[in-house]
Scaffold this motif. Structure first.
Motif, short mmCIF file in Angstrom:
data_model
loop_
_atom_site.label_atom_id
_atom_site.label_comp_id
_atom_site.label_asym_id
_atom_site.label_seq_id
_atom_site.Cartn_x
_atom_site.Cartn_y
_atom_site.Cartn_z
N VAL A 20 1.72 -1.36 2.13
CA VAL A 20 0.92 -0.14 2.20
C VAL A 20 1.48 0.93 1.25
CG1 VAL A 20 0.37 1.79 3.75
CG2 VAL A 20 -0.01 -0.56 4.52
N THR A 21 2.80 1.07 1.24
CA THR A 21 3.43 2.08 0.36
C THR A 21 3.15 1.75 -1.11
OG1 THR A 21 5.19 2.29 1.98
CG2 THR A 21 5.65 3.19 -0.20
N VAL A 23 0.74 -0.17 -2.40
CA VAL A 23 -0.68 -0.08 -2.75
C VAL A 23 -1.09 1.39 -2.91
CG1 VAL A 23 -3.03 -0.47 -1.87
CG2 VAL A 23 -1.36 -2.30 -1.81
N GLN A 24 -0.59 2.24 -2.01
CA GLN A 24 -0.90 3.68 -2.13
C GLN A 24 -0.35 4.22 -3.45
OE1 GLN A 24 -2.80 5.60 0.29
NE2 GLN A 24 -2.92 6.67 -1.67
N ALA A 25 0.87 3.80 -3.81
CA ALA A 25 1.48 4.27 -5.06
C ALA A 25 0.69 3.79 -6.27
CB ALA A 25 2.93 3.78 -5.15
N VAL A 27 -2.52 3.04 -6.33
CA VAL A 27 -3.78 3.81 -6.37
C VAL A 27 -3.51 5.19 -6.95
CG1 VAL A 27 -5.48 4.98 -4.88
CG2 VAL A 27 -4.91 2.58 -4.45
N ASP A 28 -2.45 5.84 -6.49
CA ASP A 28 -2.13 7.20 -6.95
C ASP A 28 -1.83 7.22 -8.45
OD1 ASP A 28 -2.47 8.04 -4.38
OD2 ASP A 28 -0.32 8.16 -3.90
N ALA A 72 -3.45 -2.89 3.52
CA ALA A 72 -3.78 -2.51 2.15
C ALA A 72 -5.28 -2.29 1.99
CB ALA A 72 -3.31 -3.62 1.19
N ASP A 74 -7.30 -1.17 4.18
CA ASP A 74 -7.67 0.13 4.75
C ASP A 74 -7.55 1.24 3.70
OD1 ASP A 74 -8.10 -1.09 7.17
OD2 ASP A 74 -6.19 -0.51 8.06
N ILE A 75 -6.56 1.09 2.81
CA ILE A 75 -6.38 2.09 1.74
C ILE A 75 -7.46 1.92 0.67
CG2 ILE A 75 -4.84 2.85 -0.14
CD1 ILE A 75 -2.49 1.92 1.61
#
Ligand code: B1M
Length: 217
Positions: A20-21, A23-25, A27-28, A72, A74-75
Motif C-alpha cells: 500500500v505504501t 503503490v501510494q508513493a 501514484v504520488d 493496492a 483500493d488506492i
C-alpha cells in the motif's frame, strides 16, 4: 521500474502495508495506474500462482498476497473509475457458484464502471438462481458477467446460462464470460455472447454487446 520491482516483491511476500505504501508513493510520483496494475500487481499474482503450482506456496500465502493486492486496488480504484459519468448501460457481475476468487472480477467491475457502466456486483460463489433473480428484478440490466478461476467451476457458468435460458430471460440480456481458465472456445460451447481475456478487453466487449443489444431490440 524499480518501483514496480518493489511492488511486485511486496505482493509476492504478502506484505500489505508495504504494498500500500509503495503503490501510494508510485501514484504520488505520477506513475500511471495501469502500469502499476499490469507490471506490479498482476505480474506478482501470476508469480504467486506459479509458486503455488511449484509447491512453494500454499493457500495461506495466496490469501495474504491477495489481501496485499486488494489493498493496492483500493488506492487505484478512484484512478481507474471516473466519477460522475452518465451510465451507458447496466451490468450484473459475479463469480460463479463454488468459486471464491474475486480479484479479477473486481477489476473487471472497476474498469466497466470506469467506462460508464452501472454495476451490480453479486459477489463470489453466486448460484445460478441468484443471477436469475437479479435479472428478473431489474428491467434495466443489459449484460450479465460471469467470472470463474477454477476449471472445476467453469461448469457453473454453463449451469448459470442454462438457468437464465430456462427462466425465459435469455433474450433480455447479453452474457459475457471470463477468468484465467476460460477460453473463447468454451464461451462458444456454453453459448455465451462473448469472452474477454482481461479487464481492458472486457470493456471493449461490453460496449460491443451493448451495441448489438440495441440493434436487436
Ligand atoms: Co486460487 N487458484 N485457489 N486462490 N488462485 C488459482 C486460480 C490457480 C490457477 C493457482 C495455480 O494452481 N496456479 C488454481 C486453479 C487451477 C485451475 O483450476 N485451473 C487455484 C486453486 C487450485 C485454488 C484452490 C482450489 C486451492 C486449494 O484450496 N487447494 C482454492 C479454491 C477456492 C475456491 O474458489 N473454491 C483457491 C483459493 C484461493 C485464495 C482464496 C487463497 C485466493 C483468492 C483470493 C481472492 O480472490 N480474494 C487465490 C488466489 C489469489 C489465486 C491466484 C494466485 C491469483 C488469482 C488472481 O487474483 N489473479 C491464482 C493463480 C493465477 O491466476 N495465476 C489462483 C489476478 C487477477 C487480476 O487475475 O483473476 O485471472 P484473474 O482476472 C483477470 C482475467 O482472468 C480476466 O480479467 C481479469 C483482469 O485482467 N477476468 C475476466 C476475470 N474474470 C473475468 C470476467 C469477465 C472478463 C474477464 O467477464 C465477465
Amino acid at each position: 521500474m524499480s518501483d514496480m520491482k518493489e511492488i511486485f516483491q511486496a505482493v509476492l511476500e504478502g506484505d500489505r502495508e508495504t504494498t500500500v505504501t509503495l503503490v501510494q508513493a508510485a501514484v504520488d510520483s505520477g506513475v500511471v495506474a495501469n502500469d502499476i496494475l499490469q507490471n506490479g500487481l498482476i505480474a506478482a499474482m501470476l508469480e504467486v500462482g506459479h509458486q503455488f503450482e511449484e509447491g512453494e506456496y500454499y493457500v495461506p500465502e495466496m490469501l495474504i498476497s491477495a489481501r496485499a493486492m486488494q489493498g493496492a486496488l483500493d488506492i487505484l480504484k478512484p484512478l481507474l473509475v471516473k466519477a460522475g459519468v452518465e451510465p451507458i448501460g447496466k451490468v450484473i457481475i459475479g463469480t460463479v457458484k463454488g468459486d471464491l476468487h474475486d480479484i479479477g472480477k473486481n477489476l473487471v467491475a472497476m474498469m466497466l464502471e470506469g467506462a460508464g457502466f452501472k454495476i451490480q456486483d453479486l459477489g463470489i460463489d453466486v448460484a445460478p438462481e441468484t443471477f436469475v433473480e437479479a435479472i428478473r428484478n431489474d428491467p434495466n440490466v443489459d449484460i450479465v458477467g460471469l467470472s470463474a478461476l477454477l476449471t472445476t467451476t467453469m461448469p457453473s457458468m454453463d449451469a448459470t446460462i442454462k438457468a437464465i435460458d430456462e427462466a425465459g430471460l435469455r433474450g433480455k440480456v447479453k452474457i459475457m464470460v471470463g477468468g484465467a481458465p476460460v477460453t473463447s472456445n468454451y464461451s462458444q460451447r456454453i453459448k455465451a455472447d462473448g469472452y474477454a481475456p482481461d479487464a481492458g478487453q472486457a470493456v471493449t466487449l461490453a460496449k460491443s454487446l451493448l451495441g448489438e443489444k440495441s440493434v436487436h431490440q
